[in-house]
Write an enzyme that holds these catalytic residues in place. Structure first.
Site, PDB file in Angstrom:
ATOM      1  N   LEU A  71       0.869  -1.172   0.000  1.00 36.27           N
ATOM      2  CA  LEU A  71       0.000   0.000   0.000  1.00 36.27           C
ATOM      3  C   LEU A  71       0.905   1.220   0.000  1.00 36.27           C
ATOM      4  O   LEU A  71       1.989   1.186   0.599  1.00 36.27           O
ATOM      5  CB  LEU A  71      -0.895   0.050   1.249  1.00 36.27           C
ATOM      6  CG  LEU A  71      -2.020  -0.970   1.405  1.00 36.27           C
ATOM      7  CD1 LEU A  71      -2.790  -0.687   2.694  1.00 36.27           C
ATOM      8  CD2 LEU A  71      -2.961  -0.963   0.214  1.00 36.27           C
ATOM      9  N   ASP A  72       0.479   2.295  -0.646  1.00 36.11           N
ATOM     10  CA  ASP A  72       1.250   3.532  -0.585  1.00 36.11           C
ATOM     11  C   ASP A  72       1.333   4.003   0.862  1.00 36.11           C
ATOM     12  O   ASP A  72       0.453   3.714   1.679  1.00 36.11           O
ATOM     13  CB  ASP A  72       0.584   4.622  -1.429  1.00 36.11           C
ATOM     14  CG  ASP A  72       0.642   4.325  -2.920  1.00 36.11           C
ATOM     15  OD1 ASP A  72       1.488   3.512  -3.330  1.00 36.11           O
ATOM     16  OD2 ASP A  72      -0.162   4.912  -3.662  1.00 36.11           O
ATOM     17  N   GLN A  73       2.359   4.776   1.173  1.00 32.29           N
ATOM     18  CA  GLN A  73       2.563   5.237   2.540  1.00 32.29           C
ATOM     19  C   GLN A  73       1.351   6.004   3.067  1.00 32.29           C
ATOM     20  O   GLN A  73       0.977   5.870   4.237  1.00 32.29           O
ATOM     21  CB  GLN A  73       3.822   6.110   2.626  1.00 32.29           C
ATOM     22  CG  GLN A  73       4.177   6.546   4.036  1.00 32.29           C
ATOM     23  CD  GLN A  73       5.554   7.179   4.117  1.00 32.29           C
ATOM     24  OE1 GLN A  73       6.335   7.132   3.178  1.00 32.29           O
ATOM     25  NE2 GLN A  73       5.868   7.782   5.247  1.00 32.29           N
ATOM     26  N   THR A  75      -1.762   5.654   2.168  1.00 35.85           N
ATOM     27  CA  THR A  75      -2.990   4.858   2.171  1.00 35.85           C
ATOM     28  C   THR A  75      -3.085   4.048   3.457  1.00 35.85           C
ATOM     29  O   THR A  75      -2.111   3.452   3.902  1.00 35.85           O
ATOM     30  CB  THR A  75      -3.008   3.892   0.967  1.00 35.85           C
ATOM     31  OG1 THR A  75      -2.846   4.645  -0.232  1.00 35.85           O
ATOM     32  CG2 THR A  75      -4.315   3.125   0.910  1.00 35.85           C
ATOM     33  N   ARG A 177      -5.272   6.159  -7.535  1.00 39.18           N
ATOM     34  CA  ARG A 177      -4.982   7.591  -7.480  1.00 39.18           C
ATOM     35  C   ARG A 177      -4.900   8.187  -8.878  1.00 39.18           C
ATOM     36  O   ARG A 177      -5.481   9.255  -9.153  1.00 39.18           O
ATOM     37  CB  ARG A 177      -3.669   7.820  -6.726  1.00 39.18           C
ATOM     38  CG  ARG A 177      -3.705   7.353  -5.290  1.00 39.18           C
ATOM     39  CD  ARG A 177      -2.316   7.275  -4.670  1.00 39.18           C
ATOM     40  NE  ARG A 177      -1.659   8.591  -4.636  1.00 39.18           N
ATOM     41  CZ  ARG A 177      -0.405   8.777  -4.255  1.00 39.18           C
ATOM     42  NH1 ARG A 177       0.338   7.733  -3.887  1.00 39.18           N
ATOM     43  NH2 ARG A 177       0.116   9.994  -4.242  1.00 39.18           N
TER      44      ARG A 177
END
Length: 243
Positions: A71-73, A75, A177
């Protein structure tokens, strides 16, 4: 998961922190509810990551759980890790073969579509701008272009804001995104594809549900509750009915 790998030291505070993130665990997997701001992996100046904190669950021979997706930081939400090499191989194949079902919630702002659901299928390609990688729309025949499919549904509307449910069929970097931004409704707080801190203090994207087959063969569903800051902003925008 190399045998006799030295186990990094983790402070008592960090150990308590990561244990408090656990949604589910057994002898094959550990599932976490990752908060926004915690990186999944280290590197690039990251001081603390989930991968580092997995040392808390290491065995005496140094084997520790392994990441099988990201997961992106910014998120928040569900992250599953594998406790054994066979479990890691099994789960990685589930993701690679698109047999998992991932459901995200996003708070967005922009020119909302008239209809309430649809599918975004714009191919994406990774580019570097000012040293920062990002995904942009691309023609399917462009070198490096990747197929990207995101199913979306608007759960609540209020002016030019909306609560969106996104279900990515593919797993490209920044896919949700980039797709929502390309569609004219970037996620609030997205500094790379939207207006960043002008719209929200952090990226308002939450990995709410993960349906996946357990290495033992059982179909399992993991859910992470919406974070309080996400809920509060949804209420402020008049979108709480969709939660």
């Amino acid at each position: 998961m190399t045998r006799n790998r030295p186990v990094p030291k983790v402070s008592a505070e960090d150990a308590a922190f990561v244990r408090n993130l656990v949604i589910y665990e057994d002898d094959k997997v550990i599932v976490f509810n990752k908060p926004s701001g915690l990186a999944v992996q280290g590197g690039g100046g990251v001081a603390r990551s989930l991968d580092d904190l997995l040392a808390v669950f290491a065995k005496s021979n140094g084997k520790r759980p392994r990441l099988v997706h990201r997961l992106d930081q910014g998120t928040s939400g569900v992250v599953i890790t594998a406790r054994t090499q066979p479990a890691a191989a099994f789960l990685s194949e589930e993701f690679a073969s698109r047999r998992t079902e991932k459901t995200y919630l996003a708070l967005v702002q922009g020119t909302l579509p008239a209809h309430d659901e649809g599918t975004l299928e714009t191919p994406l390609v990774k580019v570097a701008e000012a040293g920062r990688p990002r995904m942009i729309a691309a023609k399917a025949d462009r070198k490096g272009a990747q197929e990207a499919i995101t199913h979306w549904r608007i759960l609540a509307r209020a002016g030019d804001n909306a609560l969106v449910e996104a279900r990515p069929e593919t797993g490209r970097m920044h896919q949700i995104r980039a797709h929502l931004s390309i569609a004219g409704m970037p996620i609030l707080g997205d500094w790379l594809y939207g207006t960043g801190a002008q719209s929200a203090p952090r990226l308002m994207l939450h990995a709410a549900k993960l349906n996946i087959c357990h290495p033992d063969g059982e179909a399992m569903k993991f859910e992470a509750p919406v974070p309080e800051d996400f809920r509060e902003l949804a209420e402020t925008l008049g979108l709480q009915a969709g939660l």
